[in-house]
Design an enzyme around this catalytic site. Structure first.
Site, short mmCIF file in Angstrom:
data_model
loop_
_atom_site.label_atom_id
_atom_site.label_comp_id
_atom_site.label_asym_id
_atom_site.label_seq_id
_atom_site.Cartn_x
_atom_site.Cartn_y
_atom_site.Cartn_z
CB SER A 26 -0.92 -0.01 1.22
OG SER A 26 -0.12 -0.02 2.38
N GLY A 27 0.30 2.38 -0.16
CA GLY A 27 1.06 3.62 -0.12
C GLY A 27 1.89 3.86 -1.37
CG LEU A 28 2.37 0.98 -4.51
CD1 LEU A 28 1.81 0.01 -5.52
CD2 LEU A 28 3.89 1.06 -4.66
CB CYS A 53 -11.39 25.06 10.88
SG CYS A 53 -12.97 24.42 11.44
NE ARG A 61 -18.97 17.24 17.11
CZ ARG A 61 -19.74 16.37 16.47
NH1 ARG A 61 -21.03 16.57 16.38
NH2 ARG A 61 -19.22 15.30 15.89
CG HIS A 109 -11.50 23.22 6.60
ND1 HIS A 109 -10.34 22.99 7.30
CD2 HIS A 109 -12.51 22.92 7.45
CE1 HIS A 109 -10.63 22.55 8.51
NE2 HIS A 109 -11.94 22.51 8.63
CD GLU A 148 -7.97 23.59 4.61
OE1 GLU A 148 -8.23 24.80 4.61
OE2 GLU A 148 -8.17 22.85 5.60
CE LYS A 162 12.80 -12.21 -14.85
NZ LYS A 162 14.04 -12.19 -14.10
CE LYS A 179 -4.07 1.34 -4.85
NZ LYS A 179 -5.39 1.09 -4.29
#
Ligand code: GLN
Length: 551
Positions: A13-15, A385, A469, A514, A516, A222, A17
């Site tokens: 994981s963490g490639l 925020c 909240r 937010h 951003e 290959k 994607k």
């Protein structure tokens, strides 16, 4: 007819994607296609709202108030589109819908099973955006890694789609490690991962290899041979300094052209020039702007997780690039200031300081101390925020003589709750209904004429996304304003304080929103742009020592 590009991951994981998916989308958009993207998250949570940021990275907020995995942020930034919350699909959502239908007798006496009922529900959700709008291409990123127990039904659903007659291209993203001891790139993990995928019944059309250095011909041959695909369909995705540059790697390998060819689509016009110039310009920037982000969601084990603030970082980058500066981001753990107040002077070495959003108490007093320091020392400040709420608390305490002022989130018994619940939140909290119940999504604000914020936006009414909240307590607005704080934007009914600023400060601006989330690579958020401009002004001054110890 719409086409689908299904992106799966293998090996680890963490490639990246999400970045890969967003980059494919960007390249297709540049070639004139109408593109959107769906993210599938195999976890049981119905959305990412209740996930801890150090666990899963930032929670992205959509215009329509979805709390989603950060990959949706990559899609929005790269594709410059708004993506609705229905384009995030989780196991929790799918099973809730199936169980609800079963309880309502909608399956007409049938035995309700993972296949076909759960897979049908998944396919309906994947096909929904095409029913609502006329997209040419829809990218579908399946979270997790092939071989994970939890994404099997999603893979099964997209396998069926081809059989159902949907136009589909399967893209598999894998990792090609270089073993230190050998110094050689190894393809075996990729071979095994594709083997797993083929066992499920999916033959990838393309394999994207995440590699340190560009993939060489020997490895390419290959992978092609063992994974049953053509050599030219093995795409190299080597490390780049700037993630927006992945698009150029794909263009060099004519990836877009190859996808379109497989889908029998014509290559339309090409607007790569502007994008290419933009990436080239970024590479050449040589003057830094030093921005400190004072937060707390950094630690995970022994490593630090900047993913918790990814949209803030991206927004800083966009604004810095717009001002021909290279962003240099410093992580400052606010807890340090609580233990050692003398460390606050490190902030002098920065060109600007941001206190981003956050929840809970840890490190909160350190953030308030940092805000006081930048206010009193004329260091440009942007509060997002929680960063606005704490700016109000700090100002009330130290400039309005309300020593006990606080936020209800920090101190339930404060005699001066300058930040308090949004009224309808009281019952929600008493009943522990935490999921998707805060003020979420896009809301308008009316800006006060002649303020810094109004000038930066260049208009009187703006929409930004929210996730909170608590809010400024209307009972204290007059006192705070008398004390010199300017509320430069309010909700249309005038009740909620959305923006604030301080005159006579190089830049002290904060917002309950937010911004951003709406910043884009070539279209920075106005508040970030103003902040960087002020920071650029400060960096010209010579009366500051460079900071020595920034954690
Ligand atoms: N914890 C604060 C609130 O709920 C701020 C939330 C945030 O920064 N997103 O209002």
């Amino acid at each position: 007819m719409v086409s689908y590009i299904i992106v799966t991951g293998g090996v680890v994981s963490g490639l990246g994607k999400g970045i890969t998916t967003a980059s494919i989308g960007k390249v297709l958009k540049i070639h004139g296609y109408k593109v959107t993207a769906i993210k599938i998250d195999p976890y049981i949570n119905c959305d990412a709202g209740t996930l801890r940021p150090t666990e899963h990275g930032e929670v992205w907020v959509t215009e329509d108030g979805g709390e989603i995995d950060q990959d949706l942020g990559h899609y929005e930034r790269f594709l410059d589109v708004n993506i609705p919350k229905c384009q995030n699909i989780t196991t929790g959502q799918v099973y809730s819908a199936v169980i609800e239908k079963e309880r309502k007798g909608k399956y007409l006496g049938k035995t309700v099973q993972p296949i076909p009922h759960v897979t049908d529900e998944i396919k309906n959700r994947i096909r929904k955006p095409a029913q609502d709008s006329n997209f040419d291409l829809i990218l579908v990123e399946i979270g997790g890694t092939v071989g994970d127990y939890e994404n099997v039904l999603f893979l099964e659903a997209v396998r069926q789609m081809k059989l159902d007659g949907d136009k589909i291209v399967y893209v598999h993203v894998t990792y090609v490690p270089v073993l230190d001891a050998l110094g050689e790139a190894k393809t075996k993990p990729t071979q095994h991962s594709v083997k797993l995928l083929r066992e499920i019944g999916i033959q990838p059309d393309f394999i994207i290899t995440r590699v340190k250095e560009p993939l060489d011909d020997v490895r390419r041959e290959k992978i092609a041979m063992f994974c049953n695909i053509h050599e030219e369909d093995v795409i190299s995705n080597s490390d780049v300094e700037n993630v927006y540059g992945v698009t150029l790697l794909f263009e060099e390998q004519e990836f877009c052209k190859k996808i379109l060819h497989k889908l029998h689509l014509r290559k339309d016009h090409n607007e790569l020039k502007d994008w290419k110039n933009f990436i080239t310009k970024i590479k050449k920037l040589d003057k830094n702007v030093k921005i400190g982000i004072v937060g707390k969601y950094f630690d995970i084990g022994t490593s630090q997780l900047s993913d918790s603030y990814i949209s803030v970082i991206e927004a800083v980058k966009h604004a810095a690039w717009n001002n021909n500066l290279r962003p240099e981001i410093h992580w400052i753990n606010s807890k340090v200031f609580e233990k050692k107040p003398e460390e606050l002077s490190m902030l002098d070495g920065l060109d600007g300081v941001i206190v981003p959003g956050g929840f809970g108490l840890s490190g909160i007093h350190g953030k308030i101390d940092a805000i006081r320091y930048v206010r009193e020392h004329n260091i440009p400040y942007l509060g997002l925020c929680l960063g606005m709420q704490l700016a109000v608390v700090e100002y009330a305490q130290n400039a309005c003589n309300l020593k006990d002022a606080s936020s209800r989130e920090i101190d339930k018994k404060t005699t001066h709750p300058v930040i308090d619940f949004i009224p309808d939140q009281i019952n929600i909290l008493q009943e522990s209904r935490y999921g998707a119940t805060i003020r979420l999504g896009s809301y308008p604000a009316i800006l006060k004429k002649g303020t810094i914020v109004q000038q930066l936006y260049g208009k009187n009414k703006v929409h930004e996304r929210h996730r909170h909240r608590y809010e400024v307590n209307p009972d204290y607005v007059e006192i705070l304003e008398k004390g010199g704080l300017v509320f430069s934007g309010r909700s249309p009914d005038g009740v909620l304080m959305e923006f604030l600023e301080l005159p006579n400060h190089p830049y002290f601006v904060a917002t309950q929103a937010h911004p951003e989330f709406k910043s884009r690579p070539m279209k920075p958020s106005p508040l970030f742009d103003g902040f960087i401009k002020a920071a650029k002004g400060k960096s010209k001054r010579t009366d500051f020592e460079p900071c020595v110890s920034i954690n």
